[in-house]
Design a protein around this motif. Sequence first.
Motif, PDB file in Angstrom:
ATOM      1  N   THR A 115      18.832  19.821  50.106  1.00  0.00           N
ATOM      2  CA  THR A 115      18.716  19.389  48.713  1.00  0.00           C
ATOM      3  C   THR A 115      19.297  18.005  48.490  1.00  0.00           C
ATOM      4  O   THR A 115      18.989  17.345  47.489  1.00  0.00           O
ATOM      5  N   GLY A 116      20.168  17.561  49.407  1.00  0.00           N
ATOM      6  CA  GLY A 116      20.837  16.280  49.244  1.00  0.00           C
ATOM      7  C   GLY A 116      22.024  16.326  48.307  1.00  0.00           C
ATOM      8  O   GLY A 116      22.706  15.325  48.093  1.00  0.00           O
ATOM      9  N   ILE A 117      22.301  17.495  47.747  1.00  0.00           N
ATOM     10  CA  ILE A 117      23.414  17.647  46.807  1.00  0.00           C
ATOM     11  C   ILE A 117      24.706  17.881  47.594  1.00  0.00           C
ATOM     12  O   ILE A 117      24.794  18.823  48.396  1.00  0.00           O
ATOM     13  N   TYR A 118      25.699  17.036  47.376  1.00  0.00           N
ATOM     14  CA  TYR A 118      26.966  17.165  48.104  1.00  0.00           C
ATOM     15  C   TYR A 118      27.649  18.477  47.735  1.00  0.00           C
ATOM     16  O   TYR A 118      27.867  18.754  46.553  1.00  0.00           O
ATOM     17  N   PRO A 119      28.014  19.305  48.735  1.00  0.00           N
ATOM     18  CA  PRO A 119      28.571  20.629  48.455  1.00  0.00           C
ATOM     19  C   PRO A 119      30.083  20.671  48.256  1.00  0.00           C
ATOM     20  O   PRO A 119      30.660  21.759  48.129  1.00  0.00           O
ATOM     21  N   ALA A 159      26.926  17.499  38.639  1.00  0.00           N
ATOM     22  CA  ALA A 159      27.393  18.482  39.624  1.00  0.00           C
ATOM     23  C   ALA A 159      26.226  19.267  40.196  1.00  0.00           C
ATOM     24  O   ALA A 159      26.248  19.676  41.366  1.00  0.00           O
ATOM     25  N   GLU A 160      25.183  19.451  39.396  1.00  0.00           N
ATOM     26  CA  GLU A 160      24.023  20.221  39.836  1.00  0.00           C
ATOM     27  C   GLU A 160      22.947  19.366  40.495  1.00  0.00           C
ATOM     28  O   GLU A 160      22.196  19.853  41.336  1.00  0.00           O
ATOM     29  N   THR A 161      22.859  18.091  40.119  1.00  0.00           N
ATOM     30  CA  THR A 161      21.768  17.257  40.626  1.00  0.00           C
ATOM     31  C   THR A 161      22.145  16.422  41.848  1.00  0.00           C
ATOM     32  O   THR A 161      21.315  16.168  42.709  1.00  0.00           O
ATOM     33  N   VAL A 162      23.401  15.954  41.916  1.00  0.00           N
ATOM     34  CA  VAL A 162      23.815  15.135  43.062  1.00  0.00           C
ATOM     35  C   VAL A 162      25.142  15.580  43.668  1.00  0.00           C
ATOM     36  O   VAL A 162      25.416  15.320  44.838  1.00  0.00           O
ATOM     37  N   GLY A 163      25.985  16.233  42.889  1.00  0.00           N
ATOM     38  CA  GLY A 163      27.319  16.564  43.372  1.00  0.00           C
ATOM     39  C   GLY A 163      28.210  15.324  43.340  1.00  0.00           C
ATOM     40  O   GLY A 163      27.843  14.285  42.796  1.00  0.00           O
ATOM     41  N   ASP A 164      29.405  15.452  43.911  1.00  0.00           N
ATOM     42  CA  ASP A 164      30.305  14.302  44.001  1.00  0.00           C
ATOM     43  C   ASP A 164      29.585  13.188  44.760  1.00  0.00           C
ATOM     44  O   ASP A 164      29.086  13.402  45.865  1.00  0.00           O
TER      45      ASP A 164
END
Length: 253
Positions: A115-119, A159-164
């Motif tokens: 997803t590319g979203i930082y966890p 927080a939901e689209t990219v994360g930190d």
Amino acid sequence: MQESQSPKAIVGRFAPSPTGELHFGSLIAAVASYLQAKTAGGHWLIRIEDIDPPREVPGSAERILEDLRAFGLQSDLPVVYQSQRTDAYRSAVAQLIEQGLAFNCGCSRADLPATGIYPGTCRNGLAAGKTARSIRLKTTGEPIRFIDLIQGPQQENLAETVGDFVIWRADGLPAYQLATAVDDAFQQVSEVTRGADLLNSTARQIHVLNSLGLPAPEYAHHPVVCGKDGRKLSKRQQSDPVSALPRDQALKR
């Protein structure tokens, strides 16, 4: 973080990257931002976003400024070059780290999910076996809301689209989102008029400004100019430069 130039009521800006020649799409963005500021009796500034040396083309910044001058587009204050503002970006990052709003991260792009979203892997300290590579700004579950003067009401939960997200890159360079936000505050930009392809950067830039305790400008994202193939005109696609056309034709495409 308090840093500013002389206060102006209305301030717009055009901020090209020197990665190629000024093309028709960029000229439209420059004219749009110029007219937005000037019709309100304000000031218009130019900023050269030269913080990515691997992508820059030698002489591009000078040629862009020359092309803008040919169309009567000149900055009301001295042109700002981001390559000369590294200390300001370092200061902003140091403030964010000191306040616990940013952190060192040892993750590469390969470590991110599909997803590319930082966890949040290094959010509470570097993960085992990792060394610091980049610096990320913490996001929250609180949506960023703003009203775009062209696109209307906008909302994004970072927080939901990219994360930190990264504000200092692994190659030792300031990230675009950080530098742009810091410089908009430094130049006291009150209105950012630019192409709609940059709309998805806006929430991150507002979050940077909010985190630093700095005011955010208003935003207006106009439709982008596309070629016959339907793709956005860009330096990366080597779109025709405006310098290749007679001045009286360059705005009639």
